[in-house]
Design an enzyme around this catalytic site. Structure first.
Site, PDB file in Angstrom:
ATOM      1  N   TRP A  80      44.861  46.367  38.669  1.00 37.77           N
ATOM      2  CA  TRP A  80      45.895  47.405  39.250  1.00 37.77           C
ATOM      3  C   TRP A  80      47.198  47.758  38.490  1.00 37.77           C
ATOM      4  CZ3 TRP A  80      50.268  44.382  39.380  1.00 37.77           C
ATOM      5  CH2 TRP A  80      50.063  43.063  39.095  1.00 37.77           C
ATOM      6  N   ASN A  81      47.626  47.084  37.462  1.00 41.08           N
ATOM      7  CA  ASN A  81      48.913  47.300  36.866  1.00 41.08           C
ATOM      8  C   ASN A  81      49.000  48.403  35.971  1.00 41.08           C
ATOM      9  OD1 ASN A  81      47.225  46.148  34.855  1.00 41.08           O
ATOM     10  ND2 ASN A  81      48.922  45.225  33.884  1.00 41.08           N
ATOM     11  N   LYS A  88      34.652  49.823  38.662  1.00 42.64           N
ATOM     12  CA  LYS A  88      34.931  49.241  39.850  1.00 42.64           C
ATOM     13  C   LYS A  88      36.442  49.005  39.639  1.00 42.64           C
ATOM     14  CE  LYS A  88      36.100  45.450  41.316  1.00 42.64           C
ATOM     15  NZ  LYS A  88      37.361  45.745  42.010  1.00 42.64           N
ATOM     16  N   PRO A  89      37.234  50.096  40.173  1.00 40.97           N
ATOM     17  CA  PRO A  89      38.867  49.851  40.070  1.00 40.97           C
ATOM     18  C   PRO A  89      39.344  48.452  40.975  1.00 40.97           C
ATOM     19  CG  PRO A  89      38.393  51.522  41.554  1.00 40.97           C
ATOM     20  CD  PRO A  89      37.158  51.213  41.085  1.00 40.97           C
ATOM     21  N   GLU A 142      39.349  42.397  28.041  1.00 42.26           N
ATOM     22  CA  GLU A 142      40.562  42.605  27.862  1.00 42.26           C
ATOM     23  C   GLU A 142      41.549  41.661  28.835  1.00 42.26           C
ATOM     24  OE1 GLU A 142      42.262  43.917  25.160  1.00 42.26           O
ATOM     25  OE2 GLU A 142      40.353  45.204  24.506  1.00 42.26           O
ATOM     26  N   LEU A 143      42.050  40.531  28.547  1.00 45.96           N
ATOM     27  CA  LEU A 143      42.453  39.262  29.432  1.00 45.96           C
ATOM     28  C   LEU A 143      43.894  39.179  29.354  1.00 45.96           C
ATOM     29  CD1 LEU A 143      39.324  36.989  28.943  1.00 45.96           C
ATOM     30  CD2 LEU A 143      39.660  39.143  30.566  1.00 45.96           C
ATOM     31  N   GLU A 181      50.867  32.906  32.492  1.00 44.93           N
ATOM     32  CA  GLU A 181      51.243  34.443  32.425  1.00 44.93           C
ATOM     33  C   GLU A 181      51.895  34.609  33.750  1.00 44.93           C
ATOM     34  OE1 GLU A 181      48.048  37.073  33.009  1.00 44.93           O
ATOM     35  OE2 GLU A 181      49.143  38.589  31.563  1.00 44.93           O
TER      36      GLU A 181
HETATM   37  N1  LIG Z   1      44.574  42.451  28.033  1.00 40.34           N
HETATM   38  C1  LIG Z   1      44.802  43.856  28.527  1.00 40.34           C
HETATM   39  O1  LIG Z   1      44.561  44.959  27.904  1.00 40.34           O
HETATM   40  C2  LIG Z   1      45.296  43.695  30.019  1.00 40.34           C
HETATM   41  C3  LIG Z   1      45.543  44.836  30.370  1.00 40.34           C
HETATM   42  C4  LIG Z   1      45.903  45.022  31.864  1.00 40.34           C
HETATM   43  C5  LIG Z   1      45.947  43.660  32.494  1.00 40.34           C
HETATM   44  N2  LIG Z   1      45.518  42.565  31.884  1.00 40.34           N
HETATM   45  C6  LIG Z   1      45.602  41.446  32.715  1.00 40.34           C
HETATM   46  O2  LIG Z   1      45.216  41.718  34.084  1.00 40.34           O
HETATM   47  C7  LIG Z   1      45.588  40.671  34.843  1.00 40.34           C
HETATM   48  C8  LIG Z   1      46.303  41.485  36.218  1.00 40.34           C
HETATM   49  O3  LIG Z   1      45.245  42.117  36.773  1.00 40.34           O
HETATM   50  P1  LIG Z   1      44.665  41.902  38.142  1.00 40.34           P
HETATM   51  O4  LIG Z   1      45.454  40.787  39.051  1.00 40.34           O
HETATM   52  O5  LIG Z   1      44.069  42.934  38.734  1.00 40.34           O
HETATM   53  O6  LIG Z   1      43.373  40.843  37.355  1.00 40.34           O
HETATM   54  P2  LIG Z   1      42.225  40.231  38.250  1.00 40.34           P
HETATM   55  O7  LIG Z   1      41.630  39.375  37.264  1.00 40.34           O
HETATM   56  O8  LIG Z   1      42.596  39.635  39.608  1.00 40.34           O
HETATM   57  O9  LIG Z   1      41.563  41.791  38.851  1.00 40.34           O
HETATM   58  C9  LIG Z   1      41.022  42.446  37.790  1.00 40.34           C
HETATM   59  C10 LIG Z   1      39.673  43.268  38.333  1.00 40.34           C
HETATM   60  O10 LIG Z   1      38.826  42.162  38.690  1.00 40.34           O
HETATM   61  C11 LIG Z   1      38.315  42.240  40.173  1.00 40.34           C
HETATM   62  N3  LIG Z   1      38.211  41.045  40.654  1.00 40.34           N
HETATM   63  C12 LIG Z   1      39.110  40.011  41.365  1.00 40.34           C
HETATM   64  N4  LIG Z   1      38.322  38.919  41.741  1.00 40.34           N
HETATM   65  C13 LIG Z   1      37.186  39.161  41.089  1.00 40.34           C
HETATM   66  C14 LIG Z   1      36.005  37.943  41.371  1.00 40.34           C
HETATM   67  N5  LIG Z   1      36.049  37.079  41.931  1.00 40.34           N
HETATM   68  N6  LIG Z   1      34.819  38.541  40.518  1.00 40.34           N
HETATM   69  C15 LIG Z   1      34.785  39.844  40.071  1.00 40.34           C
HETATM   70  N7  LIG Z   1      35.908  40.815  39.974  1.00 40.34           N
HETATM   71  C16 LIG Z   1      36.878  40.349  40.408  1.00 40.34           C
HETATM   72  C17 LIG Z   1      39.537  43.042  40.752  1.00 40.34           C
HETATM   73  O11 LIG Z   1      39.073  43.558  42.032  1.00 40.34           O
HETATM   74  C18 LIG Z   1      39.964  43.762  39.719  1.00 40.34           C
HETATM   75  O12 LIG Z   1      39.137  45.136  39.647  1.00 40.34           O
HETATM   76  C19 LIG Z   1      46.612  39.895  34.220  1.00 40.34           C
HETATM   77  O13 LIG Z   1      46.122  38.822  33.756  1.00 40.34           O
HETATM   78  C20 LIG Z   1      46.908  40.929  32.838  1.00 40.34           C
HETATM   79  O14 LIG Z   1      47.224  40.420  31.562  1.00 40.34           O
HETATM   80  C21 LIG Z   1      45.060  42.868  30.721  1.00 40.34           C
HETATM   81  N1  LIG Z   2      50.674  47.723  28.624  1.00 41.81           N
HETATM   82  C1  LIG Z   2      49.194  47.488  28.279  1.00 41.81           C
HETATM   83  C2  LIG Z   2      48.396  47.139  29.471  1.00 41.81           C
HETATM   84  C3  LIG Z   2      48.594  45.816  29.770  1.00 41.81           C
HETATM   85  O1  LIG Z   2      48.673  45.500  30.933  1.00 41.81           O
HETATM   86  C4  LIG Z   2      48.777  48.632  27.537  1.00 41.81           C
HETATM   87  O2  LIG Z   2      49.527  49.527  27.093  1.00 41.81           O
HETATM   88  O3  LIG Z   2      47.701  48.717  27.170  1.00 41.81           O
END
Ligand SMILES: NC(=O)c1ccc[n+]([C@@H]2O[C@H](COP(=O)([O-])OP(=O)(O)OC[C@H]3O[C@@H](n4cnc5c(N)ncnc54)[C@H](O)[C@@H]3O)[C@@H](O)[C@H]2O)c1
Ligand SMILES: N[C@@H](CC=O)C(=O)O
Length: 498
Positions: free
Chosen positions: A165-166, A189-190, A264-265, A395
C-alpha cells in the site's frame, strides 16, 4: 463515517477511473459471494468506497483467462507490445492528476508526492516498453561437430503480482510493465488498503489496447487469494513487494509449484555520515531520506550513524529542520507528512519509541498532542540508540529516526550491517577512500553516496539478505519474466562447429 465514493468520483476529471470492482478478463467484476470490504481515507477515516472480495472460483477464472490470452500476447511482435505499453504510458501521464488524487485519498501521501509517484510509475512503463525489444538471445561457439548452438528468450508464463500500500501505483508498474513487455499475462493482487490506484491502471490498460485476460486485478482476503495464486501450477512466477514476514510465507506456499520468485521485501537503511561532512547539509539530506511518505518507505533512513566529531551539531540541525515539518491531510496545501496508513501503524510507532526511551534513548519532538488526527504521528528523533532497541532491529515504517555516534569506519560498517535486512544504505562523505571502503563493505543491494534519490527505471532495484530476491528495473529487470531456452541444431552437414 461518511461515504466518499460520490464525492471522489466528482473530484476526478474522469470519473471512470474510480472503479469499485475487480477486473478480470477485460470485465469489471463483482464478488460472487457478495462479500466486500470498505476502503478508508487514512487522513480522515472516511470510507472512500468498497471493493468486492472474490471467491476462489473467481480467482481461478482469472488464471483461466490469463492462460487463454497468453497464446496471442506472446505471439505479438515485441514492437507491437511496445506500442500498447507506450499507449498505456501516455494515458497514465495524461491522467496524472486524477491518479494522484485517488492515491492521496487511499494512501494519504501529500498530493505533490502522489503526482511524483504517478510519474515514477509511468517511467517504468516507458522503459520496459523499449526494453521488450531488446530481449536478445546469444550464439554459443559449438563444441559439437556440425551443430549450431544458441539461446532464445521466452516469456515465463502467467505472473502473479502481490503489491503493497505504500507505493500503490509504482510497485505495480515496475513489475507489470516488465512482464507485459516480455510477453507474459499478469494477475495483480494489490493491497486492500489501496486498491483504487490498481483499478485505475486497469481501466487505462484497457483503453491502451491491452487485450482482455492480459492485465487482471483480483481482490479478496489477502491470505486466501495468495494461497490460491501460489498453489496454481499455471502461474509460473510470483513477484511480491511487501514485508519480509509475508515474503517468507509466500516462499513456503510457492514451494509446491516451484515458482520463479521475485521478492522486494523490507529494509532498515543505515545513513552514514563521515567526519568531513557539513552537519547541516548532511542533516537536511537525512531528513529527506527518512520522512518521505511519512517514513513508510522501504528506503527510509532508519538508523542514522554520525561520526562523533559532528554528532551534536548534526542532531541540532536535524531537530530544527524536523520541527519545521508540517503534518496534515495530503490533499490540503503544503504538507510534508501525511497520515500513517491506519491506527495500528500509529500504535506500532508509539511502541517503538517507548521501547527505545525505556532502554535509555532520548526523545526529541514527537508531541503527539499536536497530531491532526488519529492516524497521524508527529516525527520523532531518538538519540543514543543501541542495537538492543526495536528502533534498531525492526523496520519502523513511521516517522521515527534513530541516531547514534560512531568513531571509526570499521565500527560503523559493523553497526550498519547489524541487521537481517540488506536493501539500501546511504553514505555521506567526500573522502574517496572512505566511500570505496564503505561501498564495498556494506551488505546492501543498493548503496547511495551523497544522494538521497537513487531509484528510477534504469537501475537494478533490490536487496540482499532478508530484503529479497531478484532485481526490478534496469536492463536486467525484464529477465525476471523470461526463460532462457537453449537450442542445439545438430546434423547441419557442413556447419563449421564454431
Ligand atoms: N523492497 C521494496 O521494493 C519494497 C517496496 C515497497 C514496500 N516494501 C515493503 O513492504 C512493507 C510494507 O507494505 P505492506 O504493509 O503492504 O506489506 P505486507 O507484507 O503486509 O503486504 C504486502 C501485500 O501482501 C498482502 N498480504 C498481507 N498478508 C498476507 C498473507 N498472510 N498472505 C499473503 N499475502 C498477504 C497484502 O494484502 C499486500 O498486498 C514494508 O516491509 C516495506 O519495506 C518493500
Ligand atoms: N521508495 C521505493 C519503494 C519502497 O517502499 C522505490 O522507489 O521503489
Amino acid at each position: 463515517m461518511t461515504t466518499l465514493s460520490t464525492t471522489l468520483a466528482k473530484r476526478l476529471e474522469d470519473s471512470r477511473l474510480f472503479r469499485q470492482y475487480a477486473y478480470v478478463n477485460g470485465k469489471w467484476t463483482h464478488g460472487e459471494g457478495g462479500r466486500e470490504e470498505a476502503v478508508y481515507d487514512p487522513a480522515t477515516n472516511d470510507t472512500i468506497g468498497h471493493i468486492p472480495l472474490l471467491e476462489a472460483a473467481q480467482i481461478t477464472a482469472a488464471v483461466d483467462a490469463a492462460d487463454a490470452a497468453f497464446v496471442q500476447w506472446r505471439a505479438l511482435r515485441a514492437d507491437e507490445r511496445c506500442e500498447r505499453l507506450l499507449a498505456w504510458y501516455d494515458l497514465i501521464q495524461a491522467n496524472r492528476e486524477d491518479l494522484a488524487t485517488i492515491m492521496t485519498l487511499e494512501q494519504g501521501k501529500p498530493l505533490p508526492d502522489a503526482r511524483g509517484e504517478v510519474e515514477y510509475g509511468a517511467s517504468f512503463v516507458r522503459w520496459f516498453a523499449e526494453e521488450g525489444k531488446r530481449t536478445y538471445g546469444e550464439t554459443i561457439p559449438s563444441h559439437i561437430p556440425n551443430a549450431s548452438l544458441g539461446t532464445i528468450k521466452e516469456p515465463v508464463g502467467i505472473v502473479a503480482m502481490i503489491t503493497p500500500w505504500n507505493f500503490p501505483l509504482a510497485m505495480i508498474t515496475r513489475k507489470a510493465a516488465a512482464a507485459l513487455a516480455a510477453g507474459c499475462p499478469v494477475i495483480v493482487k494489490p493491497a486492500n488498503e489501496t486498491p483504487f490506484s490498481a483499478l485505475a491502471l486497469a481501466e487505462l490498460a484497457e483503453r491502451a489496447g491491452i487485450p482482455a485476460g492480459i492485465f487482471n486485478v483480483v481482490l479478496g482476503d489477502p491470505a486466501e487469494v495468495s494461497k490460491i495464486l501460489c498453489a496454481e501450477s499455471r502461474i509460473r512466477a510470483l513477484s511480491f513487494t511487501g514485508s519480509t514476514r509475508v515474503g517468507r510465507l509466500l516462499i513456503e506456499q510457492s514451494a509446491h509449484t516451484v515458482k520463479r520468485l521475485s521478492l522486494e521485501l523490507g529494509g532498515n537503511a543505515p545513513f552514514i555520515v563521515g567526519p568531513d561532512m557539513d552537519p547541516k547539509q548532511a542533516a537536511y539530506a537525512a531528513i529527506d531520506a527518512k520522512f518521505q511518505t511519512a517514513g513508510q518507505d522501504c528506503l527510509a533512513a532508519n538508523r542514522i550513524l554520525v561520526h562523533e566529531s559532528i554528532h551534536d551539531e548534526f542532531v541540532e540541525q536535524f531537530s530544527q529542520r524536523m520541527a519545521a515539518l508540517t503534518v496534515g491531510n495530503g490533499l490540503h496545501g503544503e504538507i510534508d507528512l501525511g497520515p500513517l496508513i491506519h491506527r495500528q501503524a500509529v500504535e506500532k510507532a508509539a511502541a517503538i519509541v517507548d521501547d527505545a526511551v525505556s532502554k535509555g534513548a532520548t526523545m526529541i519532538g514527537g508531541d503527539q498532542s499536536k497530531a491532526p488526527g488519529e492516524n497521524f504521528f508527529m516525527p520523532v528523533l531518538l538519540t543514543g540508540v543501541t542495537a538492543k532497541m526495536k528502533v534498531w532491529r525492526e523496520e519502523n515504517f513511521a516517522p521515527v529516526a534513530g541516531i547514534t555516534a560512531y568513531s571509526t569506519d570499521d565500527e560503523v560498517i559493523e553497526m550498519a550491517n547489524d541487521t537481517e535486512y540488506g536493501l539500501a544504505a546511504y553514505v555521506y562523505t567526500h573522502d574517496i577512500r572512505r566511500i570505496w571502503k564503505l561501498m564495498r563493505a556494506l551488505e546492501y543491494g543498493m548503496v547511495s553516496v551523497n544522494s538521497v534519490k537513487m531509484t528510477g527505471p534504469p537501475v537494478p532495484f533490490g536487496g540482499v539478505k532478508q530484503s529479497g530476491l531478484g532485481r526490478e528495473g534496469g536492463a536486467t529487470g525484464i529477465d525476471e519474466y523470461l526463460e532462457t531456452k537453449y537450442y542445439c541444431l545438430g546434423a547441419l552437414g557442413s556447419a563449421s562447429g564454431s
